[in-house]
Design an enzyme around this catalytic site. Sequence first.
Site, PDB file in Angstrom:
ATOM      1  CE1 TYR A 181      -6.508   5.237   4.480  1.00 43.24           C
ATOM      2  CE2 TYR A 181      -8.761   5.953   4.249  1.00 43.24           C
ATOM      3  CZ  TYR A 181      -7.522   6.103   4.811  1.00 43.24           C
ATOM      4  OH  TYR A 181      -7.297   7.116   5.703  1.00 43.24           O
ATOM      5  CE  LYS A 258       8.588  -1.696   2.133  1.00 42.49           C
ATOM      6  NZ  LYS A 258       9.870  -1.109   2.557  1.00 42.49           N
ATOM      7  CG  ASP A 359      10.861   1.896   3.228  1.00 45.54           C
ATOM      8  OD1 ASP A 359      10.924   2.124   2.004  1.00 45.54           O
ATOM      9  OD2 ASP A 359      11.278   0.838   3.744  1.00 45.54           O
ATOM     10  CG  ASP A 383      -4.243   8.296   5.840  1.00 43.98           C
ATOM     11  OD1 ASP A 383      -4.267   9.497   6.147  1.00 43.98           O
ATOM     12  OD2 ASP A 383      -4.848   7.421   6.485  1.00 43.98           O
TER      13      ASP A 383
END
Length: 496
Positions: A181, A258, A359, A383
């Site tokens: 970002y 992750k 996930d 986000d």
Amino acid sequence: MRSLTYFGSLIKEQPLINDHCMYEKLTAPTTGSKITFEDGNPIVPNDPIIPFIRGDGTGIDIWPATEKVIDAAVKTAYGDSKKINWFKVYAGDEACDQYGTYQYLPEDTLTAIKEYGIAIKGPLTTPVGGGIRSLNVALRQIFELYACVRPCRYYPGTPSPHKSPEKLNVIVYRENTEDIYLGIEWTEGTEIAQKLINYLNNELIPATAEHGKKQIRIDSGIGVKPISKTGSQRLVRRAIEHALRLPKAKQMVTLVHKGNIMKYTEGAFRDWGYELATSEFRDVCVTERESWILSNKEGKADISIEDNARKVEPGYDSLTPEKKQEICDEVKGVIDAIWDSHGDGKWKEKIMVNDRIADSIFQQIQTRPDEYSILATMNLNGDYLSDAAAAVVGGLGMGPGANIGDTCAIFEATHGTAPKHAGLDRINPGSVILSGVMMLEYMGWQEAADLIKKGIGNAIANRQVTYDLARLMEPKVDPPLKCSEFAQAIIDYFND
Ligand SMILES: NC(=O)C1=CN([C@@H]2O[C@H](COP(=O)(O)OP(=O)(O)OC[C@H]3O[C@@H](n4cnc5c(N)ncnc54)[C@H](OP(=O)(O)O)[C@@H]3O)[C@@H](O)[C@H]2O)C=CC1
Ligand SMILES: O=C(O)CCC(=O)C(=O)O
Ligand SMILES: [Mg+2]
């Protein structure tokens, strides 16, 4: 459209006249006082001046509704003893109208936010692909608003695609200044992109044994994903401090990452989070693994270190001797360090810090929502996750947010400009109004915040809702309230 530069020379120190900054085109309210900050917390006078940005798209509908509800709540709660002095400042399309072409984020606006410390805004447009970079993101980066706080809780009666939406009550604590970002990226085919790819392919990748013969395709665009220890730990620090203020049952912080795939960025975020929890917050935190180790010993006082390790680590017996030793060292280390302070069930009174792979957390907030409380994330994961969590409790019309730093805070909804609904007086202003609730709570004006929450709860329970909630209600609400009517309904329900 040409790009804007935001950083470096911005927010110049402005000369003060009668203790107020000078502006090119703005006039600050003539009544009201400044909010100041001490140790990262706001000191709020009874008559604060608060800058607001109306916003693009549906901002034109949402902002007047929000201002009206906040003013009514403050008046009802405090009579004439407290009042917000709103200061209109410009960003996005409105700023270009006022300041000229491409002046999307005028220096006046930055000066005003810096001077007054707390601001609230509607959504601002960011084009996909080319064009300007996000003004919303720029504001967060310029003011070091490193914690994006997005609570997702259910108001009874809100229609939801889920069977038990009331079980979800989480706060996404999203790092707000780095990650992909940050926007450091280069277009495919440009000289710099090709130079960078060649440098990576020919020098850095071959020099790093673990990358083997990997190569980046020459026709790639390139983005950089920096995750710093500083950025990660200050975010997790705020998340743990927030958890300390929650009721016991919700004192949990989950580090979302992750890290199985991106080990030195996402994995490092997790490790730095645990490191902070077990150093700065040692007395008040326990990690999930520590809790397993302690409870194994509580269940069997004379359990050996190795049997304890076996219970903590699935597949222990097939590990290499080195790995087994590592787990045993961890078990022994935990028992030596915290058995006295955390053992014998004392850990159950501490803040639980655990981690989940990104996930998997998306399905967990749907299948086991009540097992989570604060979700500490990096920028991109947060986000996605905040929109997904908002959907469970009724959609983006009910998703508020705050961007918090140590000397400034800007409140804004999770959603964007929803352009197809702009100017129709139909969009749900709930999320910006609830962002106003967060602002009032941050200011310590809890009574006014509570009135708005009550008004929203009552309006929804009485099926007085905008189109987005109306279409999901059974039986359908037809016709739904307009945006402005919903604001009035909230006010009418303050005291019901
Ligand atoms: N902080 C900010 O200012 C943000 C700005 N943006 C920007 O906003 C622009 C539009 O983005 P987009 O992807 O369309 O996402 P949006 O969040 O603006 O809208 C997507 C859809 O979400 C629903 N929705 C959004 N807001 C509300 C609301 N207040 N009440 C009810 N439903 C709502 C609507 O669904 P439906 O039509 O099905 O009812 C809408 O069409 C982009 O330029 C994007 O960059 C995006 C996110 C944050
Ligand atoms: O700034 C934008 O346009 C999008 C930002 C966004 O989606 C968010 O902060 O959630
Ligand atoms: Mg978003």
